[in-house]
Motif scaffolding. Sequence first.
Motif, short mmCIF file in Angstrom:
data_model
loop_
_atom_site.label_atom_id
_atom_site.label_comp_id
_atom_site.label_asym_id
_atom_site.label_seq_id
_atom_site.Cartn_x
_atom_site.Cartn_y
_atom_site.Cartn_z
N THR A 320 35.28 2.01 11.28
CA THR A 320 35.43 2.58 9.97
C THR A 320 37.12 2.52 9.57
OG1 THR A 320 33.89 4.37 10.25
CG2 THR A 320 35.65 4.80 8.81
N GLU A 321 37.91 2.64 10.66
CA GLU A 321 39.63 2.57 10.26
C GLU A 321 39.69 1.05 9.87
OE1 GLU A 321 41.42 3.49 13.97
OE2 GLU A 321 40.86 5.83 13.55
N ARG A 322 39.00 0.01 10.42
CA ARG A 322 39.42 -1.20 10.18
C ARG A 322 38.62 -2.00 9.03
NH1 ARG A 322 42.76 -2.64 14.43
NH2 ARG A 322 42.84 -4.79 13.53
N PHE A 323 37.31 -1.51 8.96
CA PHE A 323 36.59 -2.10 7.90
C PHE A 323 35.96 -1.34 6.69
CE2 PHE A 323 36.43 -4.35 11.68
CZ PHE A 323 36.15 -5.81 11.38
N SER A 324 36.34 -0.06 6.53
CA SER A 324 35.80 0.70 5.61
C SER A 324 36.14 0.26 4.12
CB SER A 324 36.04 2.25 5.81
OG SER A 324 37.34 2.56 5.65
N SER A 325 37.45 -0.08 4.12
CA SER A 325 37.92 -0.42 2.60
C SER A 325 37.82 -1.96 2.19
CB SER A 325 39.68 0.03 2.89
OG SER A 325 40.28 -0.70 3.58
N TYR A 326 37.18 -2.57 3.19
CA TYR A 326 36.97 -4.00 2.70
C TYR A 326 35.72 -4.27 2.02
CZ TYR A 326 37.01 -9.10 3.50
OH TYR A 326 36.96 -10.44 3.25
N GLY A 327 35.95 -5.08 0.82
CA GLY A 327 35.03 -5.39 -0.12
C GLY A 327 33.88 -4.30 -0.52
N GLN A 328 32.73 -4.25 -0.48
CA GLN A 328 31.93 -3.29 -0.87
C GLN A 328 31.27 -2.43 0.29
OE1 GLN A 328 29.19 -3.76 -4.27
NE2 GLN A 328 30.02 -6.03 -4.46
N GLY A 329 32.06 -2.77 1.52
CA GLY A 329 31.29 -1.90 2.69
C GLY A 329 30.20 -2.50 3.51
N LEU A 330 29.95 -4.03 2.97
CA LEU A 330 28.84 -4.44 3.70
C LEU A 330 29.13 -5.17 4.91
CD1 LEU A 330 27.45 -6.94 0.57
CD2 LEU A 330 26.49 -4.70 1.41
N LEU A 331 30.61 -5.52 5.31
CA LEU A 331 30.93 -5.91 6.60
C LEU A 331 31.11 -4.60 7.48
CD1 LEU A 331 32.15 -8.39 8.43
CD2 LEU A 331 34.32 -7.77 7.49
N GLU A 332 31.43 -3.62 7.14
CA GLU A 332 31.34 -2.55 7.95
C GLU A 332 29.96 -2.08 8.36
OE1 GLU A 332 32.47 2.46 7.74
OE2 GLU A 332 32.39 1.21 5.76
N GLN A 333 29.03 -2.11 7.52
CA GLN A 333 27.75 -1.90 7.79
C GLN A 333 26.92 -2.86 8.86
OE1 GLN A 333 25.43 -1.42 4.14
NE2 GLN A 333 26.96 0.02 3.25
N ALA A 334 27.45 -4.09 8.52
CA ALA A 334 27.10 -5.23 9.47
C ALA A 334 27.38 -5.02 10.83
CB ALA A 334 27.24 -6.52 8.94
N LEU A 335 28.78 -4.67 11.06
CA LEU A 335 29.36 -4.37 12.18
C LEU A 335 28.87 -3.07 12.99
CD1 LEU A 335 31.45 -6.84 11.75
CD2 LEU A 335 33.15 -4.83 12.75
N MET A 336 28.60 -2.06 12.36
CA MET A 336 27.91 -0.95 12.78
C MET A 336 26.73 -1.20 13.54
SD MET A 336 29.73 1.97 12.17
CE MET A 336 30.72 2.85 11.57
N PHE A 337 25.90 -2.01 12.67
CA PHE A 337 24.36 -2.50 13.30
C PHE A 337 24.57 -3.27 14.42
CE2 PHE A 337 21.17 -5.74 13.29
CZ PHE A 337 19.99 -4.71 13.67
#
Length: 551
Positions: A320-337
């Motif tokens: 969350t700290e490193r990816f939540s503000s990137y793009g529309q959050g798609l990369l953060e969601q993919a990394l979580m999965f």
Amino acid sequence: SYIEKPSCVILLTVACETDFENQGAHHLAKQYDPQGKRTVGVLTKPDRIPEGEDDAWLALIRNEREALKNHWYCVKQPSSKDIKDGITWEEAREMEKGFFSMTAPWKGLDPMYKKRLGTDNLVERLSSILSALILRRLPEIQKELASAINKTKSELAKLPKPASKDPVGEVAGMLHGFATALDRLIDGIPHAGGLLQVIRPAQERFRREIRGTAPDFRPFEQDDERTGVETSFSYPQFLGNEEREVNGDGDALAVSAPIYIDQVMERARAARTRELPGHYPFFVNRSFIEEFTAQWAEPAQALCDTVYATLWEQVRTLITERFSSYGQGLLEQALMFHMQTYMKQRAEAAESLIAKFIALEAGGAFTLNEHYLADYKAKFLSHYKGAREKAQNPRLASAVEEYTPGRPSLAVAGPFGTTTYVTDHISPILSNLAGIGLTGVKVEDLMRLLPPDQMDPALDIMADVPAYFQVAYKRVTDNIPAAIDHELVRGIGRGVLQMLYSGLEINGAKSEQICRDFAEESLSVREQREELESKLRRLRMGEGKLRQVGV
């Protein structure tokens, strides 16, 4: 809200056709500018002054009444009919000048007061006031402008970075940064909230739970305690305080149910097959060992579950700290999965290794640490024997404990003479034994002169089992946390980049489009960025114009 600001000039208009005191605008201006420093008074409709009231309005022009720093002015604007007929600005001013120069009482004013009649004089005065105000305010305006620029820059900096022209390279860099941060996390961070610090209480709880499965052998028959026969059995001091679980009062916590010597003997006799008299199969020892090792799987699994939950919480926070503000959050969601899937795989590997360690312990007693085992067995056997002998022969045990070589008899003087009490019964015994040729006998050897204890085989089993527990307990309380650390905690750091590259298809044929989708800004962020950038451009233009006037 406008006129309360100290930088605002108040243009107060008062119609001469209405009583001055009844006009609310005057009261409002006086409320926010009581000393009249910011107010410019303007009288309108001078042609409608009621007969006989001229002096009251002239007093205002002369600043003799309701004095204002910037004085009172009087203007004569065109009538509604004049405006309807299309009168021009120039015609209106000429008509106004004619009115004030031809109409009493205005035509009779001193020249200095005539400068306060007419729109042209008013405009000139207002321009002078505003120019002076602007000059005074310029340094403050510059500070406000610089502050607004810095605030706008700060708001822009808080927004996610705009989409890169090289989205693949940008995403790859972010993944490498994440992998590095993950390595730091699992290697250990020197503060209280670090992963290893948060896990440690669970590891200590696991150690206590395993320690709590230790067999609680008692070298007494069950009937002894039930019938009130005096028994004394203390915690083995040779185990050390670190091995002892205590409550708030410092008393030992009883975890396992007591196992009495007659129960051990009964199990040993029931297990005999073809053994010679006095010999019992190792199956008896192993059955007690299996009873405590069978309890180890549950706390081991609980430790693995706790470590997994703690680790996932910290990994999720890191994502969350490193990816939540990137793009529309798609990369953060993919990394979580992908990270959660990977962690579950590593948890399964940890559980498999834990199961092997537990199976090794439950599959039978084994150790090459023979000296450690023998040392503990001798200590437990001495501890059990001493407690049993003390309970069976309390007088002899007490005499042996209290014996001090060379201690004299006790002589007590009374009214009927001196009475001598023999307090040392041991020295005569040792002396008599030496007299019949048994030299070198020590006081502790006297306990061996007692008849053989029919429970000696049970005592041997009772010493053997907790001695092996010490070996296995220390082994398993190291191996299980180490297995979880190797397979789960450190395991998620091994190969994480390759897993993410493969799972996110960063190196695939569609990597460019995939990364562009990850990097694409949301509509709201894009609109906010455009609005702030436009505002920043306007502010910088204003800053440039201020420089042109020498501020």
